[in-house]
Design an enzyme around this catalytic site. Structure first.
Site, mmCIF file in Angstrom:
data_model
loop_
_atom_site.group_PDB
_atom_site.id
_atom_site.type_symbol
_atom_site.label_atom_id
_atom_site.label_comp_id
_atom_site.label_asym_id
_atom_site.label_seq_id
_atom_site.Cartn_x
_atom_site.Cartn_y
_atom_site.Cartn_z
ATOM 1 C CB SER A 247 -0.908 0.042 1.243
ATOM 2 O OG SER A 247 -1.868 -0.990 1.225
ATOM 3 C CB SER B 245 -1.340 -1.785 -4.217
ATOM 4 O OG SER B 245 -0.610 -0.714 -3.659
ATOM 5 C CG ASP C 178 -1.896 2.345 -4.478
ATOM 6 O OD1 ASP C 178 -0.827 2.190 -3.880
ATOM 7 O OD2 ASP C 178 -2.330 1.554 -5.328
#
Length: 344
Positions: free
Chosen positions: A237, A275, A277
């Site tokens: 992340s 991920s 983000d």
């Protein structure tokens, strides 16, 4: 010892790796924005534990005196506590905490308790804690959930202006990004736009996949003679927190937050399936007339440049770390990097 390797703690700007045309603030940090303070608590018991918590504290924020804010999700595989109310109301009611994924929920509860003890919250019956996270499970026993209430309170109480510790500290202790050990990084830019001055500062918790790019040049661990992470999935992340003293409203701050996530692509982010983000952007000057949208271009440019530099700082300040089962993430060797990049 590699004679070219700069000691941990060097910053991109020290090495001549400067993104963009705008100057940095005095500290080159999110704390260049008036009233913004940062505190870390680091938890380290090698090889099992490398974790912590970071607090970004914008003045005396509380539910009766919220700050305008926006949030943007690039890829939503994460646990950004408080994000729905933040998006709905465009108001930040608490400091922002960053920590390890499975410690985020304890951190949120601790933040609520800390806030309720503030004199300004004596009559508060509801508030929206904001806590972001990255998964540090490669280098730390994440299931132990080591971040406890006393650590959160210590980070909040220790928050200060001035220089900000980077690399393997606080929420950055156990994270890695782009094939290297990473951590917390910060940067700032000073902008002149249509006769008005403003500061934009960012802080990142970098833990994302992809292939590192430094000012447009692709750099792999193999290029630098460093063992890479192997066939690791594109997971992790990145949390970005941006602050400004430009009198933006919540809608405009959401636009700033978008650019903060976009800027991760400059550093090589893959935005993979696993991920998370995210970017949060808040302003420290609520209530003033916002500028015209056409005047925001310099701020957009500045936040993207600051994020790019902050990610590099998070890598350059980090140190090689070995976690459970001998899993190791190696630091980015600054000397070898400069040789590879050549004259600039």
């Amino acid at each position: 010892m590699d004679e070219l390797a700069a000691p941990a703690g060097r910053r991109a700007r020290d090495l001549g790796l400067v993104a963009g045309r705008f100057p940095a603030g005095p500290y080159g940090a999110i704390t260049d924005v008036p009233g913004v303070r940062v505190g870390h608590v680091t938890l380290r018991e090698p090889p099992l534990l490398h974790s912590g918590v970071t607090a970004i504290v914008p003045g005396d924020v509380h539910p009766a005196a919220p700050l305008p804010a926006g949030v943007f999700t690039g890829n939503g595989y994460g646990k950004l506590i408080g994000s729905t109310q933040l998006a709905e109301l465009g108001a930040l009611e608490t400091p922002v905490l960053l920590t390890s994924t499975l410690s985020a929920f304890r951190a949120a509860d601790a933040l609520v308790g800390w806030m309720l003890e503030r004199p300004a919250c004596a009559d508060v019956t509801s508030l929206n804690p904001v806590v972001g996270e990255c998964n540090d499970g490669v280098l730390s026993d994440i299931r132990a959930r080591p971040v406890r209430e006393e650590h959160v309170r210590a980070a909040l109480d220790a928050a200060a202006g001035g220089p900000v510790a980077e690399g393997c500290t606080g929420a950055g202790t156990g994270v890695a990004a782009l094939g290297f050990k990473a951590g917390v990084g910060t940067a700032s830019r000073l902008v002149e736009a249509r006769g008005h001055s403003a500061c934009v500062g960012v802080l990142v918790q970098a833990n994302f996949g992809g292939t590192l790019r430094v000012l447009g040049r692709t750099v792999t661990p193999a290029d630098l003679g460093v063992p890479g992470p192997g066939a690791a999935p594109e997971a992790g992340s990145c949390m970005v927190v941006a602050a400004t003293d430009a009198p933006l409203d919540a809608r405009q701050l959401t636009r700033v937050a978008r650019r903060a996530v976009f800027a991760l692509a400059r550093t090589g982010a893959a935005y993979g399936h696993g991920s998370g983000d995210y970017a949060i952007a808040f302003g420290v000057r609520p209530g003033g007339p916002p500028p015209a949208d056409a005047a925001l271009d310099p701020l957009f440019e500045a936040v993207m440049d600051a994020v790019e530099e902050a990610v590099l700082n998070s890598l350059l300040a980090a140190t090689t770390t070995t976690g459970p089962a001998g899993r190791t993430r190696y630091a980015l060797p600054a000397g070898r990097l400069l040789r590879l990049l050549g004259p600039r």
